[in-house]
Enzyme design. Structure first.
Site, PDB file in Angstrom:
ATOM      1  N   THR A  83      51.157  -7.105  14.821  1.00 17.27           N
ATOM      2  CA  THR A  83      51.267  -6.000  13.884  1.00 17.27           C
ATOM      3  C   THR A  83      49.966  -4.989  14.184  1.00 17.27           C
ATOM      4  OG1 THR A  83      49.744  -7.271  12.304  1.00 17.27           O
ATOM      5  CG2 THR A  83      52.282  -7.487  12.112  1.00 17.27           C
ATOM      6  N   ASP A  84      50.088  -3.865  13.710  1.00 17.45           N
ATOM      7  CA  ASP A  84      48.791  -2.899  13.697  1.00 17.45           C
ATOM      8  C   ASP A  84      48.488  -2.246  12.638  1.00 17.45           C
ATOM      9  OD1 ASP A  84      50.581  -0.875  13.229  1.00 17.45           O
ATOM     10  OD2 ASP A  84      50.834  -0.305  15.405  1.00 17.45           O
ATOM     11  N   ALA A  85      47.472  -1.479  12.653  1.00 16.51           N
ATOM     12  CA  ALA A  85      46.927  -0.958  11.504  1.00 16.51           C
ATOM     13  C   ALA A  85      48.137  -0.026  10.365  1.00 16.51           C
ATOM     14  CB  ALA A  85      45.577  -0.010  11.757  1.00 16.51           C
TER      15      ALA A  85
END
Lengths: 141, 141, 141, 141
Positions: B20-22
């Protein structure tokens, strides 16, 4: 060897090609991601998904990783990550791990990680009772 | 929709937190790794491990990736990657993919990748007959 | 060759060992991360950090990646990623890229990515005028 | 604080978006890759590229990583990784690290890694004298 007096959750998967490096073996940082996936599996197995823990407003921030690499794993290998709760405190906990080859069980890595329970805004918090119960943490004390 | 006249190999797994990312969703580069794992699964399913293909002195170098992202996936989701052979030439081949959510089947991404068969020293080579047979590539022509 | 009539932002860095794979070259998914870093660099260079864009409540969701790999790069190489705006619409835009070796300029990959402007809750939105001006997007129309 | 009696090599770069996770901060495994890049930078700075070390037939296999996370870093941050030789033995050595924010110098993580010198076929070997000299390892004894 994983401890015999604790709940061990074991997840298995194939090494992904992207996880290897130019030495022809699995890159050491890939194991860190595997440990995390093993924690996710531990939580799912015990009936308290970490995704639900996050939706409830909490997180387990990683504050320490200690890993020792014993033997390489490679693309084509199937690996098992054995994960258990090593220690529990009011606001913190640690997990123990062994990464082994399947079949055979040769040990590739052993590790521990420490975590701080935090709220969504990053403040330390007690691990909620409901989640201590779901993850069997009281028994681990 | 995956084609109905081709062999589809489907691999399923949980989204890893590291993927996942921000933005709170799976990072777009993580899908590229999933496509590769789907190719590995395709080869394993058909009885010709890609690891053995490499041990035999060959590789399938990635020469093109085209991916369209339709809907996000998130940590906690289980995803399926459906993979099939799109096209085969003497020295090259391409795979098609769909990434969907499990259950429900919502489409997250569709993609194609193109590959050149190479020898260990990076030179283009014909895909060996034995491997065309193992992977059912002639039927795909 | 990058276009001569557009603003090109070029970022340079060394290949990281973790970006390689067991073929001894940079893994194809690593380039996708490089393209993203090139976009970040493009925005920083033009005076409108993408981190500020996000703090203002917006995002540029990746909806398509198309990349062609021309020649491998390796650990020890220094690479340059050249990035420019390919096309701008009201709610969407696309970037063009070339990844080259330094020195020499050999072409490793060429790519385009398409993006949708979204709000924090994932809804499509017009690219705000202030940011069109900062990133020189009107000139690109 | 990094030691004052040792050669410190510091590399700086921007956080890449792909290095973040759904907590909105840099994922803990990304730091492991940063440590490795700091070792590469250390070697380049001292005049003995690790890529040349590999071409000479050697490797420094990672046998242990110990990292403590002190404060998060985020997309938009510029980070510095300070790297030094902690200890040298005949066939093994260890590095120390601090990851800090730029500007300000807030400490994000401190770490040590241990390495075994190996030949191309994975056998333990003495660190060659030429490379001990290039990397200033004798002074570190």
């Amino acid at each position: 060897m994983p401890p015999t007096d604790k709940t061990i959750a074991t997840t298995e998967f194939y090494v992904r090609y992207a996880e290897t490096d130019a030495m022809g073996i699995v890159h050491h940082a890939s194991y860190i991601v595997w440990l995390e996936e093993a924690r996710s599996h531990f939580a799912r197995t015990l009936g308290g998904d970490y995704a639900d823990f996050e939706r409830a407003g909490y997180g387990l921030s990683v504050i320490e990783v200690h890993i020792q690499y014993r033997a390489p794993s490679r693309y084509g290998d199937r690996v098992a990550v054995h994960c258990w709760v090593e220690d529990v405190k009011s606001r913190a906990m640690s997990f123990g791990y062994e990464v082994t080859l399947v079949p055979g069980g040769a040990l590739c890595a052993s590790a521990t990680t420490r975590h701080m329970c935090i709220t969504r805004d990053g403040k330390p918090a007690k691990i909620p009772d409901e989640w201590r119960r779901r993850w069997g943490l009281d028994a681990a004390d």
